[in-house]
Design a protein around this motif. Structure first.
Motif, PDB file in Angstrom:
ATOM      1  N   GLU A 368       8.573   6.228  -9.347  1.00 55.10           N
ATOM      2  CA  GLU A 368       8.751   4.828  -8.956  1.00 55.10           C
ATOM      3  C   GLU A 368       7.937   4.503  -7.704  1.00 55.10           C
ATOM      4  O   GLU A 368       7.292   3.445  -7.609  1.00 55.10           O
ATOM      5  N   ALA A 369       7.973   5.459  -6.725  1.00 52.65           N
ATOM      6  CA  ALA A 369       7.191   5.237  -5.504  1.00 52.65           C
ATOM      7  C   ALA A 369       5.695   5.184  -5.812  1.00 52.65           C
ATOM      8  O   ALA A 369       4.953   4.336  -5.296  1.00 52.65           O
ATOM      9  N   LEU A 370       5.252   6.115  -6.665  1.00 52.44           N
ATOM     10  CA  LEU A 370       3.839   6.112  -7.043  1.00 52.44           C
ATOM     11  C   LEU A 370       3.470   4.858  -7.815  1.00 52.44           C
ATOM     12  O   LEU A 370       2.378   4.296  -7.645  1.00 52.44           O
ATOM     13  N   ARG A 371       4.396   4.413  -8.667  1.00 53.51           N
ATOM     14  CA  ARG A 371       4.127   3.187  -9.412  1.00 53.51           C
ATOM     15  C   ARG A 371       4.028   1.995  -8.465  1.00 53.51           C
ATOM     16  O   ARG A 371       3.116   1.159  -8.573  1.00 53.51           O
ATOM     17  N   ASN A 372       4.968   1.922  -7.498  1.00 53.58           N
ATOM     18  CA  ASN A 372       4.906   0.835  -6.516  1.00 53.58           C
ATOM     19  C   ASN A 372       3.627   0.918  -5.682  1.00 53.58           C
ATOM     20  O   ASN A 372       2.965  -0.092  -5.411  1.00 53.58           O
ATOM     21  N   GLY A 373       3.282   2.174  -5.263  1.00 52.80           N
ATOM     22  CA  GLY A 373       2.044   2.340  -4.498  1.00 52.80           C
ATOM     23  C   GLY A 373       0.820   1.952  -5.304  1.00 52.80           C
ATOM     24  O   GLY A 373      -0.119   1.323  -4.793  1.00 52.80           O
ATOM     25  N   ALA A 374       0.831   2.333  -6.602  1.00 56.11           N
ATOM     26  CA  ALA A 374      -0.303   1.964  -7.457  1.00 56.11           C
ATOM     27  C   ALA A 374      -0.382   0.454  -7.631  1.00 56.11           C
ATOM     28  O   ALA A 374      -1.478  -0.133  -7.620  1.00 56.11           O
ATOM     29  N   GLU A 375       0.789  -0.217  -7.782  1.00 58.27           N
ATOM     30  CA  GLU A 375       0.786  -1.676  -7.894  1.00 58.27           C
ATOM     31  C   GLU A 375       0.253  -2.317  -6.617  1.00 58.27           C
ATOM     32  O   GLU A 375      -0.562  -3.257  -6.655  1.00 58.27           O
ATOM     33  N   MET A 376       0.730  -1.797  -5.465  1.00 59.43           N
ATOM     34  CA  MET A 376       0.240  -2.342  -4.190  1.00 59.43           C
ATOM     35  C   MET A 376      -1.256  -2.103  -4.038  1.00 59.43           C
ATOM     36  O   MET A 376      -2.006  -2.991  -3.603  1.00 59.43           O
ATOM     37  N   ASP A 377      -1.703  -0.886  -4.413  1.00 58.91           N
ATOM     38  CA  ASP A 377      -3.142  -0.605  -4.334  1.00 58.91           C
ATOM     39  C   ASP A 377      -3.927  -1.506  -5.273  1.00 58.91           C
ATOM     40  O   ASP A 377      -5.013  -2.002  -4.931  1.00 58.91           O
ATOM     41  N   ARG A 378      -3.376  -1.744  -6.471  1.00 61.76           N
ATOM     42  CA  ARG A 378      -4.063  -2.620  -7.422  1.00 61.76           C
ATOM     43  C   ARG A 378      -4.141  -4.049  -6.879  1.00 61.76           C
ATOM     44  O   ARG A 378      -5.185  -4.709  -6.955  1.00 61.76           O
ATOM     45  N   GLU A 379      -3.018  -4.534  -6.306  1.00 57.83           N
ATOM     46  CA  GLU A 379      -3.037  -5.877  -5.718  1.00 57.83           C
ATOM     47  C   GLU A 379      -4.017  -5.954  -4.554  1.00 57.83           C
ATOM     48  O   GLU A 379      -4.751  -6.935  -4.403  1.00 57.83           O
ATOM     49  N   ARG A 380      -4.028  -4.888  -3.724  1.00 56.04           N
ATOM     50  CA  ARG A 380      -4.962  -4.887  -2.591  1.00 56.04           C
ATOM     51  C   ARG A 380      -6.409  -4.873  -3.072  1.00 56.04           C
ATOM     52  O   ARG A 380      -7.269  -5.576  -2.543  1.00 56.04           O
ATOM     53  N   VAL A 381      -6.667  -4.077  -4.118  1.00 61.31           N
ATOM     54  CA  VAL A 381      -8.033  -4.044  -4.668  1.00 61.31           C
ATOM     55  C   VAL A 381      -8.405  -5.395  -5.259  1.00 61.31           C
ATOM     56  O   VAL A 381      -9.536  -5.880  -5.111  1.00 61.31           O
ATOM     57  N   GLN A 382      -7.438  -6.056  -5.941  1.00 62.73           N
ATOM     58  CA  GLN A 382      -7.711  -7.388  -6.477  1.00 62.73           C
ATOM     59  C   GLN A 382      -7.989  -8.380  -5.355  1.00 62.73           C
ATOM     60  O   GLN A 382      -8.907  -9.204  -5.446  1.00 62.73           O
ATOM     61  N   LYS A 383      -7.179  -8.306  -4.268  1.00 69.87           N
ATOM     62  CA  LYS A 383      -7.435  -9.190  -3.124  1.00 69.87           C
ATOM     63  C   LYS A 383      -8.813  -8.935  -2.537  1.00 69.87           C
ATOM     64  O   LYS A 383      -9.556  -9.863  -2.214  1.00 69.87           O
ATOM     65  N   LEU A 384      -9.151  -7.644  -2.401  1.00 73.81           N
ATOM     66  CA  LEU A 384     -10.469  -7.316  -1.851  1.00 73.81           C
ATOM     67  C   LEU A 384     -11.579  -7.807  -2.767  1.00 73.81           C
ATOM     68  O   LEU A 384     -12.610  -8.319  -2.304  1.00 73.81           O
ATOM     69  N   SER A 385     -11.389  -7.661  -4.075  1.00 72.79           N
ATOM     70  CA  SER A 385     -12.413  -8.146  -5.010  1.00 72.79           C
ATOM     71  C   SER A 385     -12.543  -9.664  -4.936  1.00 72.79           C
ATOM     72  O   SER A 385     -13.649 -10.207  -4.968  1.00 72.79           O
TER      73      SER A 385
END
Length: 596
Positions: A368-385
């Motif tokens: 669950e933590a990894l999934r949340n971290g992956a979601e946050m990383d994905r959102e951050r990457v989307q924001k950066l893109s």
């Protein structure tokens, strides 16, 4: 269909002045191969051979000219080689080294400007207090062109200043843009480093998740092995319990058989006792009965054999019973060990189940933590893109604005070049007009000299006439002292002057001598006279507009300054020479000369 020329003439006017040099502008196309022997000739319209040229010059090319490129060139026809003014039409012809005609210009003529053509009539409104309409001003065309030239130079200076300001603004904007690009590059580098760190963390988390999954698979495999081992142990336990039950049944059967054998032994003992008693009885009877003894002995032998066999069977049963007891003890020990192993396996199984539950819970939390971290990383990457996309759009808009500004600057530069070309052409016209003005000035000086000589002659005549009149008046006064006419003349000398009609228009030219009445009677100086000057319209030499114009050189700027200086100095002299006031000059000289 019009022929496509390899060379094109530009800025060819409809008329030129033969007193000044003529500039010939032309463009070499990429299809033309320029050579040193190319020449440009001035031909009269209707020529039939290349030898019919009036004059020619060698076609020049810039020093950095390369074959196969478009380039603009210019040559000069000196004034001494140009034809005289007339109605004949001429044209420029470009001829290459092989004698092939590469271009022909439009037709033009050579004409001489007239002196009065350089005058321009302007209307100026009077002040509101004065009566009447507008004032008619006669201004030299050179002065008007000089004022226009000054306005053009002022506008050019303003344009240059605006251009410099625009360049400074563009430079500052470029510096700001470069700073923004640098900051954006730094931010992008930081974001890229963050993205790489996040990717590295994601990779590490993925590896950890993979290791946890491997551990989970290993735990599941070990759990399955423990489960199979437990099942096998349970099966062995069931088998051992079944065997123990069977052994207990066997022991019970053996005990039963032992009891039976013991009962049989007791029976045999009782029987032996009975038989011994019978033996005793038989021995007693042996004595009594020998025959019965022998029978009893045989029967005794049989009984002894049977007793030996029963004894051997009892010993075998005892040995078997001891073996069964040993087997029972061994089976009980194995059963105890199996029970202990089963208890240990149960404890291990419980520990493994507890560890499995804890591992599943921790794995679920980590997942669950990894999934949340992956979601946050994905959102951050989307924001950066998205941020990178916005930056790229902003840079694209900046590039388009910069291209627009550069295009506007190019258009402004072209307009400035066109205006400079027009100013240069006006300067050429102004030079020609100034030459004509100088010639007119020389002619006016000659006329002034003739007029001064004529005025001296008139002064001499006036002196002689005045002396004669005064001598005659003195003689009349001496002969008739009481004459009322003489007294009236002494009291009012103006009575001798004749009146001149004030409403009459007097027309004169620059070369016509003044009338004697104007010279002899200065009393009419104060009367208003109207002067009418007939002036034809100026002759203009329009030129064909072209897109390509040569830049304004430093030589032309120096000539402009020289022409402006000479024009400003000679403006008042030209006005005084073109419209001289003969009466004021004569009357001032008469007023200065003594009457006696």
């Amino acid at each position: 269909m019009e022929k496509l020329w390899k060379v094109k003439f530009r800025n060819v006017g409809r008329g030129y002045f033969p007193q000044s040099r003529v500039e010939c502008h032309y463009s070499l196309s990429a299809q033309h191969a320029w050579a040193n022997c190319d020449w440009i000739g001035l031909f009269k319209v209707g020529w039939s051979s290349l030898r019919d040229y009036h004059t020619f010059v060698w076609a020049l090319a810039p020093a950095n000219y390369t074959e196969g490129t478009n380039v603009n060139c210019c040559v000069h026809f000196q004034a001494s080689y140009l034809p005289r003014p007339g109605q004949d039409e001429y044209q420029f012809v470009y001829v290459d080294g092989t004698g092939e005609v590469c271009a022909r210009s439009a037709q033009f003529s050579f004409c001489a400007p007239k002196p009065l053509d350089e005058l321009v009539t302007l209307e100026q409104e009077r002040d509101g207090d004065e009566e009447g309409g507008d004032i008619l001003l006669v201004v030299p065309r050179a002065e008007l062109l000089q004022s226009r030239l000054e306005e053009c130079l002022r506008e050019r200076a303003e344009f240059l200043q605006a251009r410099e300001e625009e360049e400074r603004r563009l430079k500052s904007e470029q510096e700001v843009r470069e700073g923004a690009e640098q900051t954006w590059e730094k931010a992008r580098d930081g974001l890229e480093s963050q993205v790489t760190d996040l990717k590295e963390k994601l990779r590490q988390n993925t590896e950890e998740l993979q290791s946890l999954e491997d551990k989970l698979q290993k735990g599941q495999s070990s759990l399955e092995a423990v489960t199979t081992e437990r099942d096998s142990l349970l099966a062995e336990r069931a088998q051992s319990q079944q065997r123990i039950r069977e052994l207990e049944d066997d022991i019970k059967a053996l005990r039963q058989r032992g009891l039976e054998t013991e009962s049989e032994v007791e029976k045999m003992k009782e029987r032996v006792k009975k038989m011994s008693m019978q033996r005793r009885d038989e021995e007693e009877e042996k004595k009594s009965l020998q025959t019965e003894t022998e029978a009893a002995l045989g029967e005794q032998r049989c009984l002894r054999g049977r007793l030996d066999s029963s004894t051997r069977s009892v010993e075998a049963l005892r040995a078997e019973l001891s073996d069964m007891a040993a087997q029972r003890d061994h089976a009980q020990a194995e059963l105890h060990q199996a029970r202990l192993q089963a208890a240990q396996l149960t404890l291990q199984l419980a520990d493994a189940g507890l560890a499995l539950r804890e591992g599943r819970a921790s794995w679920a939390q980590d997942r669950e933590a990894l999934r949340n971290g992956a979601e946050m990383d994905r959102e951050r990457v989307q924001k950066l893109s998205r941020e990178v996309q916005r930056k790229e759009e902003w840079l694209q808009e900046e590039r388009t604005e910069r291209e627009k500004v550069e295009a506007e600057l190019g258009k402004e530069r072209d307009r400035n070049r066109v205006q400079l070309g027009e100013v240069r052409r006006e300067l050429q016209d102004l030079r020609a007009s100034l030459r004509e003005v100088h010639k007119e000035k020389e002619r006016n000086l000659l006329e002034k000299q003739h007029l001064m000589e004529y005025i001296r002659q008139l002064e001499q005549r006036l002196e002689t006439v005045a002396d004669a009149k005064w001598s005659e008046a003195a003689l009349n006064a001496s002969s008739r002292p009481s004459s009322p006419f003489i007294s009236s003349e002494d009291e009012n000398p103006e009575a001798l002057q004749t009146s001149h009609p004030s409403g009459k228009l007097v027309t004169y030219t620059l070369c016509s001598p003044p009338e004697p009445e104007m010279l002899l009677f200065p009393g009419d100086v104060q009367s208003q006279r109207q002067v009418v000057i007939s002036q034809p319209g100026p002759v203009s030499s329009p030129r064909q507009p072209e897109d390509d114009t040569l830049p304004h050189s430093s030589e032309s700027e120096g000539e402009e300054q020289e022409v402006g200086h000479s024009g400003s100095q000679s403006c008042e002299e030209e006005t005084a020479l073109l419209l001289p006031d003969h009466r004021s000059t004569i009357f001032s000289e008469l007023a200065d000369s003594p009457l006696w």
